[in-house]
Design a protein around this motif. Sequence first.
Motif, short mmCIF file in Angstrom:
data_model
loop_
_atom_site.label_atom_id
_atom_site.label_comp_id
_atom_site.label_asym_id
_atom_site.label_seq_id
_atom_site.Cartn_x
_atom_site.Cartn_y
_atom_site.Cartn_z
N GLU A 126 7.64 2.43 -3.74
CA GLU A 126 7.84 3.88 -3.57
C GLU A 126 7.88 4.60 -4.91
O GLU A 126 8.74 5.44 -5.15
CB GLU A 126 9.12 4.14 -2.78
N GLY A 127 6.97 4.24 -5.77
CA GLY A 127 6.84 4.95 -7.03
C GLY A 127 7.81 4.53 -8.11
O GLY A 127 7.82 5.13 -9.19
N SER A 157 -2.43 2.60 -7.25
CA SER A 157 -3.67 3.25 -7.67
C SER A 157 -3.39 4.47 -8.55
O SER A 157 -4.10 4.72 -9.53
CB SER A 157 -4.49 3.69 -6.45
N THR A 158 -2.37 5.21 -8.18
CA THR A 158 -2.01 6.39 -8.98
C THR A 158 -1.72 5.97 -10.41
O THR A 158 -2.19 6.59 -11.37
CB THR A 158 -0.78 7.07 -8.36
N SER A 213 0.86 -1.19 0.00
CA SER A 213 0.00 0.00 0.00
C SER A 213 0.89 1.22 0.00
O SER A 213 1.88 1.27 0.71
CB SER A 213 -0.86 0.03 1.27
N GLY A 214 0.53 2.18 -0.82
CA GLY A 214 1.32 3.41 -0.85
C GLY A 214 2.44 3.36 -1.86
O GLY A 214 3.18 4.33 -2.02
N ALA A 215 2.57 2.26 -2.58
CA ALA A 215 3.65 2.16 -3.56
C ALA A 215 3.35 3.02 -4.79
O ALA A 215 4.26 3.37 -5.54
CB ALA A 215 3.85 0.70 -3.97
N GLY A 216 2.08 3.34 -4.98
CA GLY A 216 1.70 4.17 -6.15
C GLY A 216 0.87 3.38 -7.15
O GLY A 216 0.69 3.84 -8.28
#
Lengths: 232, 303
Positions: A212-213, A42-43, A37-40
């Motif tokens: 992390e993106g 969904s973005t 979660s937060g890796a990007g």
Amino acid sequence: MIEFRNVSKYYKNDWLALNRINLKFDKGQFYYLIGRSGAGKSTLLKMIYMEIFPSEGEIIVENFSSKTIKQNEIPLLRKRIGVIFQDFKLLKDRNVYDNVAFALQVTGEKYQNIRKKTLEALSLVKISHKRNSFPYQLSGGEQQKVAIARALVKEPFILIADEPTGNVDPEGTREIMDILFDINTKGTAILMATHDYSLIKKSIGKIIGLREGKIVNPEDIFKLDFSGGSKE
Amino acid sequence: MIYILQETFKGFFKNKSMNLITIGIITISIFIFGLFIIGTVNLLNVITNAEDRVKMVAYLKEDITEEQIKNLENKISTILGVQTTEYISKEQALEDFKKDLKENSNLLSAFETNPLPPSIKINISMAFKTPENLKEISEKIKIFDGIDDVDYGAEWINELDRMVKILFLIDVILGIIIVFASIFIVFNTIRLTVLSRKEQIDIMDIIGATETYIETPYIIEGTIYGFFGSFLSTIILYILVEFISKKIPNIIFMNKNALFFFLFFGTLLGLIGSILSVKQCIFEIREIKKDDNLKRTLKKRSA
């Protein structure tokens, strides 16, 4: 058909949600997008149907480019892409049939075709028998099936699934995955974001790791997550 | 198009309480606007009545000949702003005066001879009933031969004019405030109904509905709200005016044209209010979603 060219996304000018992503998605393939979660994840998905635009770089989806697309062309793009979500996003005030038919109505499908296409989509996900039920009368798995039918009824070239089994019980999860594989064999590309690695059938799809993106080797993510790193 | 109408219809009947509240609020704000219009119409009526009473009288010298009178009447008639003239003889003036005094007419018996001078009554056209114009006209008349004096109630006219100007200013300011307040209230009320269906708009947007498809049901709905609101408030206003006019006669309701304008204004208010609010809402929903996603990602990552 979908290409990310050096795509970065900043948030408030300094923080990188996505960092120089180069990716290509081909027709008919099955892709897993994994990462915590937060890796990007969904973005990245939202950029394909152009809800979010890159700060740098370019995304090409069929004939559309994120650099040149106009606001009034976005519906045309979205007609070509099916999207399903963890929270299903069904309209609570109408039944299963109407939820699916709705997708055709709003995209200007001919009246004569709507009924036929809707029923076909419902039978494809094996939910025809509940076509008169309302979302609150359905289990999570059933709701997700309706969402899939709604996405498929537009005959998209790709189905984007953002944690599709996040709110579904194990049995429902298996059914959903079977449906996704089935759709894929019929020619629709699937791009599924998940952090549930047990769903991945390595023999079927390609795996893309995101941390992390940044794009990373998926094996590194597996290793890290199974050696002490928390899964969620 | 069928679907758009279906959606409108559904939206209208699915959220009954919300719709009633919306129509209620729009009714009230349009009602206040209507009160203002009625107030203005009546104010203008009072002013017109008051100005109607403005008459100019040129008193003639006692020894005037009939030929001179004719001559004078002709000359006065050519002055710009003069509508008609009417000669009142000494005898006629006495008769009129007696009529005005009614039972007290015996007071006049104190006079041995008729004390009233002959005069010419001058009707001035509406546009010239300003203190400046009246003064100018009276001065033109005064220099004619055979005129003793000209009277038009200068002081009273000045007072009336000042009052009309103040009232008019207040009325215009009030009008502007009320119009803006109504637009603001209607806009915000419709905005709330649109925002309450944020989820649905979001889903439509993702599925690939065109903006026209998303917006049109809300715009039709808003226009209907505007129409119903103004219709209802017209009825309430009518009843109110009927009620008041029983106690204070001479109160007038809007005339047909004003009524039509009023309904049109309310409907237009609904239409514009909903176009603005739905466009703004869609924009807002999209922006919120973009921001939300990124904020969530940031939060998860830092956790």
